[in-house]
Design an enzyme around this catalytic site. Structure first.
Site, PDB file in Angstrom:
ATOM      1  N   HIS A  38    -123.442   4.347 -41.600  1.00  0.00           N
ATOM      2  CA  HIS A  38    -123.688   4.679 -40.199  1.00  0.00           C
ATOM      3  C   HIS A  38    -122.459   4.408 -39.346  1.00  0.00           C
ATOM      4  CE1 HIS A  38    -128.333   4.888 -39.727  1.00  0.00           C
ATOM      5  NE2 HIS A  38    -127.948   5.381 -40.900  1.00  0.00           N
ATOM      6  N   GLU A 107    -127.983  12.126 -39.228  1.00  0.00           N
ATOM      7  CA  GLU A 107    -128.708  11.746 -38.024  1.00  0.00           C
ATOM      8  C   GLU A 107    -127.770  11.911 -36.828  1.00  0.00           C
ATOM      9  OE1 GLU A 107    -131.443   8.012 -39.152  1.00  0.00           O
ATOM     10  OE2 GLU A 107    -129.355   7.832 -39.755  1.00  0.00           O
ATOM     11  N   ASN A 110    -125.284   9.091 -35.692  1.00  0.00           N
ATOM     12  CA  ASN A 110    -123.964   8.864 -36.293  1.00  0.00           C
ATOM     13  C   ASN A 110    -123.033  10.057 -36.164  1.00  0.00           C
ATOM     14  OD1 ASN A 110    -124.905   6.300 -37.566  1.00  0.00           O
ATOM     15  ND2 ASN A 110    -126.240   7.741 -38.636  1.00  0.00           N
ATOM     16  N   LYS A 194    -144.263   9.006 -50.608  1.00  0.00           N
ATOM     17  CA  LYS A 194    -145.097  10.200 -50.546  1.00  0.00           C
ATOM     18  C   LYS A 194    -144.993  10.999 -51.843  1.00  0.00           C
ATOM     19  CE  LYS A 194    -144.946  10.878 -45.514  1.00  0.00           C
ATOM     20  NZ  LYS A 194    -144.581  11.822 -44.431  1.00  0.00           N
TER      21      LYS A 194
END
Length: 322
Positions: A38, A107, A110, A194
């Site tokens: 990040h 994202e 960043n 998931k």
């Protein structure tokens, strides 16, 4: 048996501390390690964000056994894919074959820092696919020229290549990314247990490939202290990927998580020192079909107590139960 990993969380510790932590994780007996990449922490209370690739290079020299992996690097905005290929090849050499390259579509937190804008999710996935193709071509050692929809590469060649290229993992959060990971990845990466994600991955070529999950935990001998720390530093994580991928900075994450209560965090993240609660949280990943789970101990100054406890109690319990 599910392999248990350790996360070097760059958002909560400085570079020297991160290297010390992964050395400790190797000594404690973790099966592998991963590192976040990040430019900024999610929340100001986390307080750190060193350059992950420098930390990885130091970690490769400070350790001898534990595998290393980016979780994940975005090869589309801050980094050009040709540069990511060079970094990954170098890491594979430095680590003597212990490195895996985890990639994702990124994202806003960043990637906005280079001023290239933040396109829609489907565009970001198109960029990621093109980047993966470039990286794989460069791993062959050939001279690459490429003029695509998103990237140009002019007469690029990697001059230092490992004996075998690092495997490429692709992070997933929905059907489109699962399709891409199945077609282009050597393994799949996710942050939620998931089963549907893995089934979609398998449908597009992922069957038989490794699948790596990540689980935040907050060890402390006092459960209330653990819950308070997890709420302070990790309440952002309850927002979900669709929200978290779009927010531009710590202030936005703080605002988005302002209604998250300590009780909400305690329900989502195992807190305290109840071994059974930690085992059950990992079991959910095993039951979903994950082959590896990387634990994130919340709190940069709480790594050594966690590592000591993990070596003495948690890892033996996980290995006897899963």
């Amino acid at each position: 048996m599910v392999r248990i990993g350790y996360t070097m969380m760059t958002e909560q510790a400085g570079p020297r501390e991160l290297v010390s932590h992964v050395v400790g994780a190797e000594g404690a007996g973790f099966d592998f390690s991963v590192i976040s990449d990040h430019f900024s922490p999610w929340l100001e209370s986390q307080g750190h964000s060193p350059y992950a690739w420098s930390v990885l290079g130091a970690a490769a020299q400070a350790t001898s056994r534990i595998p290393l992996m980016t979780y994940v690097t975005c090869p589309t905005f801050r980094y050009h894919p040709a540069v990511v290929a060079q970094k990954a090849a170098t890491m594979q050499i430095l680590s003597e074959g212990r490195f895996r390259l985890g990639l994702g579509s990124g994202e806003n937190l960043n990637e906005h820092v280079v001023g290239a804008g933040w396109p829609a999710a489907h565009v970001r996935l198109d960029m990621l696919e093109e980047a993966v193709d470039i990286i794989r071509r460069l791993f062959t050692g050939e001279s690459v020229s490429h003029h695509g929809a998103h990237y140009d590469v002019e007469n690029a060649r990697l001059w230092d290549l490992p004996d075998a290229p690092p495997p490429i993992g692709i992070a997933v959060s929905g059907p489109s990314s699962c399709e891409l990971a199945g077609r282009k990845g050597d393994l799949v990466i996710a942050t939620e247990p998931k089963r549907q994600l893995l089934e979609q991955f398998d449908e597009h070529g992922g069957a038989g490939k490794q699948r790596v999950g990540q689980l935040p935990v907050c060890y402390d001998t006092d459960r209330d202290t653990a819950i308070a720390r997890a709420h302070d530093q990790f309440r952002w994580s309850l927002g979900g990927w669709k929200v978290n991928a779009e927010l531009p900075g710590p202030v936005g994450f703080d605002q988005a998580a302002r209604h998250v209560r300590p009780a909400d965090v305690a329900e989502a993240i195992p807190c305290g020192d109840d071994v059974d609660a930690f085992v059950e949280a990992v079991r959910r990943y095993e039951e979903a079909g994950f082959t590896e789970v990387a634990l994130v101990q919340i709190g940069g100054d709480q790594q050594q107590p966690f590592l000591d406890w993990a070596e003495a109690k948690l890892l033996p319990a996980l290995r006897s139960s899963l």
